[in-house]
Design an enzyme around this catalytic site. Structure first.
Site, PDB file in Angstrom:
ATOM      1  N   TYR A   1       0.754  -1.266  -0.005  1.00 59.63           N
ATOM      2  CA  TYR A   1       0.009   0.011  -0.042  1.00 59.63           C
ATOM      3  C   TYR A   1       0.939   1.214   0.090  1.00 59.63           C
ATOM      4  CZ  TYR A   1      -3.396   3.277   1.554  1.00 59.63           C
ATOM      5  OH  TYR A   1      -3.987   4.563   1.790  1.00 59.63           O
TER       6      TYR A   1
ATOM      7  N   ASP B   1      -2.161  -1.485  -3.920  1.00 55.60           N
ATOM      8  CA  ASP B   1      -2.619   0.183  -4.511  1.00 55.60           C
ATOM      9  C   ASP B   1      -0.946   0.679  -4.375  1.00 55.60           C
ATOM     10  OD1 ASP B   1      -3.363   2.629  -4.395  1.00 55.60           O
ATOM     11  OD2 ASP B   1      -4.699   2.374  -2.730  1.00 55.60           O
TER      12      ASP B   1
END
Length: 261
Positions: free
Chosen positions: A110, A151
């Site tokens: 992330y 992400d």
């Protein structure tokens, strides 16, 4: 072998939607981001009940990543990239988790958002990407089948956003962010979604604000990067877009790659 990534935006709030997606699509490996819970609050038993074993790296209220594997426990290789947060003394944020599953190195991340730009959060984003680059080079040297996914908080090109003008000042598509992302690709990693959708127009995120979902004002920031050993086995890649439109959904849709065994 189906390997997927899903920024769940709070695992406790989205647990019914997450389990629904897992049972409907049944990926062999599911990487989660923004679980937003401390380690002791992770609902591992909920996943055990449907056949998934998990490892996780949590943080109170923010960040957090997890790797779920269908019927097998992921073998943890590394957690974190040994880089402190943007403020002195904050310590490392829970943003990276690496494991081996069925002969594949799974690197779940992330990446920092970086807004507001410019500023210390953007500087931290770039420093984090540089540390990730170094780790990816280490993995490359091992010559193992590997996937770096999650992400990335980077819109690689203008074709990956509904309106380049609307996002022009955002940290997600600054030249420095894009250059750092393309350094991964120039090393030989394959962007699975882009490889199969070269004309773009594929979104993975739609903001909750301003009717973005209803107007299809989205962009692509969730990526699947494959090492040559895995890229040669790529069969398909896509986005489970319909899951973004369900009740109490995450603002991201799951992304996945199908790999030949």
């Amino acid at each position: 072998m189906k390997i997927a990534s899903f920024n769940i935006n709070g695992i406790k709030a989205r647990l019914p939607r997450l389990k629904e997606w897992l049972e409907e699509t049944r990926p062999a490996v599911a990487c989660l981001q923004e679980i937003k819970t401390m380690d002791e609050g992770f609902p591992a038993d909920e996943f055990e009940a449907i056949g998934y074993k998990a490892i996780w790296h949590g943080q109170k209220s923010f960040n957090g990543v997890a790797i779920l594997a269908d019927g097998i426990e992921p073998k943890e290789i590394q957690r974190g990239l040994c880089i402190d947060g943007p403020k002195d003394g904050e310590g490392e944020q829970a943003r990276y988790l690496e494991a081996d599953v069925n002969g594949v190195r799974i690197c779940n991340l992330y990446l920092p958002n970086g807004n507001p730009h410019p500023g210390p959060k953007f500087d931290y984003k770039l420093a984090w990407m540089e540390r990730l680059h170094a780790r990816m080079r280490q993995i490359w040297a091992e010559e193992v089948p590997a996937i770096v996914l999650g992400d990335f908080n980077v819109i690689p090109e203008d074709k990956d956003v509904w309106s380049p003008k609307a996002m022009a000042s955002d940290a997600l598509m600054q030249p420095e962010s894009r250059d750092a992302y393309f350094r991964f690709l120039s090393d030989g990693w394959t962007d699975a979604i882009d490889a199969l959708n070269p004309r773009g127009g594929v979104w993975t995120y739609w903001d909750y604000q301003a009717g973005a979902w209803q107007r299809d004002h989205g962009f692509r920031i969730d990526h699947l990067l494959l090492s040559p050993e895995l890229a040669d086995r790529l069969l398909a890649a896509g986005v489970d877009k319909d899951h973004r439109g369900r009740e109490k959904a995450s603002d991201h849709a799951p992304v996945w790659a199908e790999i030949r065994n």
